[in-house]
Design a protein around this motif. Structure first.
Motif, PDB file in Angstrom:
ATOM      1  N   ALA A  61      11.884   8.647  -5.728  1.00 25.56           N
ATOM      2  CA  ALA A  61      12.315   9.309  -4.399  1.00 25.56           C
ATOM      3  C   ALA A  61      11.301   9.526  -3.361  1.00 25.56           C
ATOM      4  CB  ALA A  61      13.327  10.549  -4.813  1.00 25.56           C
ATOM      5  N   LYS A  62      10.215  10.091  -3.848  1.00 22.88           N
ATOM      6  CA  LYS A  62       9.295  10.235  -2.693  1.00 22.88           C
ATOM      7  C   LYS A  62       8.414   8.928  -2.537  1.00 22.88           C
ATOM      8  CE  LYS A  62       7.926  14.916  -4.347  1.00 22.88           C
ATOM      9  NZ  LYS A  62       6.784  15.678  -5.089  1.00 22.88           N
ATOM     10  N   ILE A  63       8.299   7.999  -3.268  1.00 21.89           N
ATOM     11  CA  ILE A  63       8.019   6.711  -2.878  1.00 21.89           C
ATOM     12  C   ILE A  63       8.926   6.007  -1.756  1.00 21.89           C
ATOM     13  CG2 ILE A  63       7.627   4.247  -3.588  1.00 21.89           C
ATOM     14  CD1 ILE A  63       6.430   5.311  -6.378  1.00 21.89           C
ATOM     15  N   THR A 107      10.319   4.541   3.844  1.00 26.97           N
ATOM     16  CA  THR A 107      11.215   4.830   4.752  1.00 26.97           C
ATOM     17  C   THR A 107      10.296   5.113   6.149  1.00 26.97           C
ATOM     18  OG1 THR A 107      12.998   5.521   3.305  1.00 26.97           O
ATOM     19  CG2 THR A 107      12.952   6.334   5.668  1.00 26.97           C
ATOM     20  N   LEU A 108       9.353   6.087   5.880  1.00 26.96           N
ATOM     21  CA  LEU A 108       8.529   6.392   7.115  1.00 26.96           C
ATOM     22  C   LEU A 108       7.759   5.267   7.577  1.00 26.96           C
ATOM     23  CD1 LEU A 108       7.804  10.061   5.902  1.00 26.96           C
ATOM     24  CD2 LEU A 108       9.121   9.466   8.052  1.00 26.96           C
ATOM     25  N   PHE A 109       7.350   4.434   6.805  1.00 26.92           N
ATOM     26  CA  PHE A 109       6.850   3.121   7.406  1.00 26.92           C
ATOM     27  C   PHE A 109       7.637   2.243   8.042  1.00 26.92           C
ATOM     28  CE2 PHE A 109       5.750  -1.538   6.304  1.00 26.92           C
ATOM     29  CZ  PHE A 109       4.624  -1.489   7.042  1.00 26.92           C
ATOM     30  N   PHE A 125       0.955  -1.318   0.038  1.00 25.40           N
ATOM     31  CA  PHE A 125       0.127   0.045  -0.074  1.00 25.40           C
ATOM     32  C   PHE A 125       0.924   1.302   0.016  1.00 25.40           C
ATOM     33  CE2 PHE A 125      -1.962   3.269   2.392  1.00 25.40           C
ATOM     34  CZ  PHE A 125      -3.174   3.857   1.495  1.00 25.40           C
ATOM     35  N   CYS A 126       1.890   1.181   0.689  1.00 25.41           N
ATOM     36  CA  CYS A 126       3.044   2.452   0.855  1.00 25.41           C
ATOM     37  C   CYS A 126       3.558   2.655  -0.521  1.00 25.41           C
ATOM     38  CB  CYS A 126       4.007   2.369   1.828  1.00 25.41           C
ATOM     39  SG  CYS A 126       3.382   2.393   3.698  1.00 25.41           S
ATOM     40  N   LEU A 127       3.515   1.804  -1.460  1.00 23.40           N
ATOM     41  CA  LEU A 127       4.130   2.007  -2.707  1.00 23.40           C
ATOM     42  C   LEU A 127       3.055   2.414  -3.629  1.00 23.40           C
ATOM     43  CD1 LEU A 127       6.008  -1.587  -3.333  1.00 23.40           C
ATOM     44  CD2 LEU A 127       7.026   0.704  -2.854  1.00 23.40           C
ATOM     45  N   THR A 128       1.687   2.832  -3.376  1.00 22.19           N
ATOM     46  CA  THR A 128       0.615   3.321  -4.168  1.00 22.19           C
ATOM     47  C   THR A 128       0.588   4.830  -4.165  1.00 22.19           C
ATOM     48  OG1 THR A 128      -1.025   2.932  -2.336  1.00 22.19           O
ATOM     49  CG2 THR A 128      -0.375   1.134  -3.909  1.00 22.19           C
ATOM     50  N   SER A 181      16.650   8.053  -1.455  1.00 22.28           N
ATOM     51  CA  SER A 181      15.476   9.102  -1.646  1.00 22.28           C
ATOM     52  C   SER A 181      15.819  10.357  -1.811  1.00 22.28           C
ATOM     53  CB  SER A 181      14.437   8.730  -0.608  1.00 22.28           C
ATOM     54  OG  SER A 181      14.095   7.336  -0.773  1.00 22.28           O
ATOM     55  N   VAL A 182      16.777  10.720  -0.699  1.00 30.22           N
ATOM     56  CA  VAL A 182      17.332  12.153  -0.729  1.00 30.22           C
ATOM     57  C   VAL A 182      18.019  12.672  -2.078  1.00 30.22           C
ATOM     58  CG1 VAL A 182      19.054  14.082   0.427  1.00 30.22           C
ATOM     59  CG2 VAL A 182      17.118  12.553   1.887  1.00 30.22           C
ATOM     60  N   VAL A 183      18.846  11.700  -2.442  1.00 28.91           N
ATOM     61  CA  VAL A 183      19.569  12.128  -3.694  1.00 28.91           C
ATOM     62  C   VAL A 183      18.692  12.043  -4.774  1.00 28.91           C
ATOM     63  CG1 VAL A 183      21.276  10.889  -5.245  1.00 28.91           C
ATOM     64  CG2 VAL A 183      21.736  10.827  -2.910  1.00 28.91           C
ATOM     65  N   GLY A 184      17.678  11.017  -4.646  1.00 28.70           N
ATOM     66  CA  GLY A 184      16.616  11.146  -5.788  1.00 28.70           C
ATOM     67  C   GLY A 184      16.247  12.575  -5.910  1.00 28.70           C
ATOM     68  N   LEU A 185      15.532  13.194  -4.644  1.00 29.53           N
ATOM     69  CA  LEU A 185      14.885  14.519  -4.646  1.00 29.53           C
ATOM     70  C   LEU A 185      15.847  15.510  -5.425  1.00 29.53           C
ATOM     71  CD1 LEU A 185      13.521  14.450  -1.090  1.00 29.53           C
ATOM     72  CD2 LEU A 185      12.228  13.874  -2.952  1.00 29.53           C
ATOM     73  N   GLY A 186      17.026  15.441  -5.431  1.00 24.96           N
ATOM     74  CA  GLY A 186      18.047  16.353  -5.934  1.00 24.96           C
ATOM     75  C   GLY A 186      17.626  16.509  -7.299  1.00 24.96           C
ATOM     76  N   PHE A 187      17.187  15.488  -8.286  1.00 19.94           N
ATOM     77  CA  PHE A 187      16.982  15.491  -9.403  1.00 19.94           C
ATOM     78  C   PHE A 187      15.692  16.500  -9.979  1.00 19.94           C
ATOM     79  CE2 PHE A 187      19.620  11.822  -9.416  1.00 19.94           C
ATOM     80  CZ  PHE A 187      20.562  12.172 -10.604  1.00 19.94           C
ATOM     81  N   GLY A 188      14.936  16.951  -8.740  1.00 17.23           N
ATOM     82  CA  GLY A 188      13.821  17.820  -8.989  1.00 17.23           C
ATOM     83  C   GLY A 188      13.941  18.966  -8.432  1.00 17.23           C
TER      84      GLY A 188
END
Length: 327
Positions: free
Chosen positions: A277-279, A284-286, A35-38, A76-83
């Motif tokens: 990255a947001k997924i 991560t929070l789960f 569910f957290c992947l949706t 995920s943090v590195v991935g956010l850099g691409f935005g």
């Protein structure tokens, strides 16, 4: 009593599914993870689901989720850099530098005197203060070996900041909306007043894309203070021959941001990488929520929580007042 024992036996008894053994706990964990992947799952919802799992059936994979959490957060943090745009990030970092310096040193000084007043050990006080001042669990994990802190001291500090992170993730967005904070104001407030990078990014993402950009940039710039604070800790506590843990993933974030800004051919990939990255952050929070069992919360004791709450209330209230009037 027999009913409770029977229920727990039911949760832990393996059953054959598609030729493999699974327990009901593992199935529940797997369904929540899917569910957290949706798109329906947001960071606060993921954290809440993890907390519910931890307080009810328990986390069936505590070792695996603990090992994966740090790696997944960093990716995920590195991935956010691409935005993100480097020019906007520099502006956000410039606005946050004064807040960062004042709040870090103010928190460390306040933590020292409040810890003495509460009668807590120096190591626990310094770990909670560093976690509050810089970047939560990452700072505690980096400062702990420098202090040569005991496992129970590190656990108490981590438990304190993780509980407060969970509260902040739910509380901050409604407060921001109630006060009609701008995206820039809210992002800056999150970066200063919330401990862990995961909860900072989660709360800011729930508020808006510009808040996310400001919060991530300022928080990661703040995280670099782990290095000078670790060096100062080694000198203050007279520790020799210790190894300082450098958060190298921050440089990956900077590189991703530079690529997105100055390499046009890579820009079409930006939305996809940011989405992934947001997924990753949601998962991560789960995992973090699933690790906060009642036993973990109780094991910390009252005084570390009192210190953590005191520091958190002071830094969040003071920074909120300054930001609302100066930004």
């Amino acid at each position: 009593m027999d009913g409770t024992a029977g229920f727990f036996r039911l949760l832990h008894t393996p059953r054959v599914v598609f030729g493999r053994d699974f327990t009901l706990r593992q199935v529940a964990f797997g369904l929540l993870l899917v569910f957290c992947l949706t798109p329906r799952a947001s960071p606060p919802i993921a954290l809440a689901l993890g907390l519910v799992l931890a307080q009810t059936v328990g986390n069936p994979f505590p070792g695996q989720t603990k090992n994966l959490t740090a790696k997944l957060l960093q990716c995920s943090v590195v991935g956010l850099g691409f935005g993100m745009n480097a020019h906007a990030a520099v502006q956000a970092g410039r606005e946050g530098i004064l807040f960062t310096v004042v709040s870090i040193f103010g928190t460390l000084v306040l933590g020292y005197f409040a810890g003495r007043w509460l009668g807590l050990g120096r190591h626990v006080v310094h770990l909670i203060s560093c976690g509050t001042a810089i970047c939560g669990g990452s700072a505690i994990a980096a400062i702990g070996p420098v202090l040569r802190a005991k496992d129970e001291e590190v656990s108490a500090a981590l438990g304190t900041v993780f509980v407060l992170n969970a509260i902040a993730l739910f509380a901050f967005p409604p407060i921001g909306h109630a006060l009609h904070m701008t995206q820039n104001q809210f992002g800056l407030w999150c970066a200063i007043a919330i401990h862990d990078t995961s909860s900072v990014v989660g709360a800011a993402a729930a508020y808006g894309n510009q808040a996310l950009e400001v919060a991530t940039t300022v928080k990661l710039a703040r995280a670099l203070w782990i290095i000078p604070v670790a060096i100062g800790t080694a000198m203050l506590f007279k520790q020799k021959g210790v190894k300082i843990k450098i958060p190298y993933f921050i440089f990956g974030f900077i590189l991703a941001m530079l690529v997105n800004t100055f390499v046009p051919a890579a820009q079409p990939l930006g939305p996809l990488l940011t989405h992934l990255a947001k997924i990753g952050l949601t998962v991560t929070l789960f995992f973090i929520g699933a690790g906060l069992s009642a036993r973990v919360v109780r094991s910390v004791g009252a005084k570390p929580y009192v210190l953590g709450v005191l520091l958190w209330l002071v830094i969040s209230t003071a920074s909120l007042c300054v930001i609302l009037h100066a930004v």
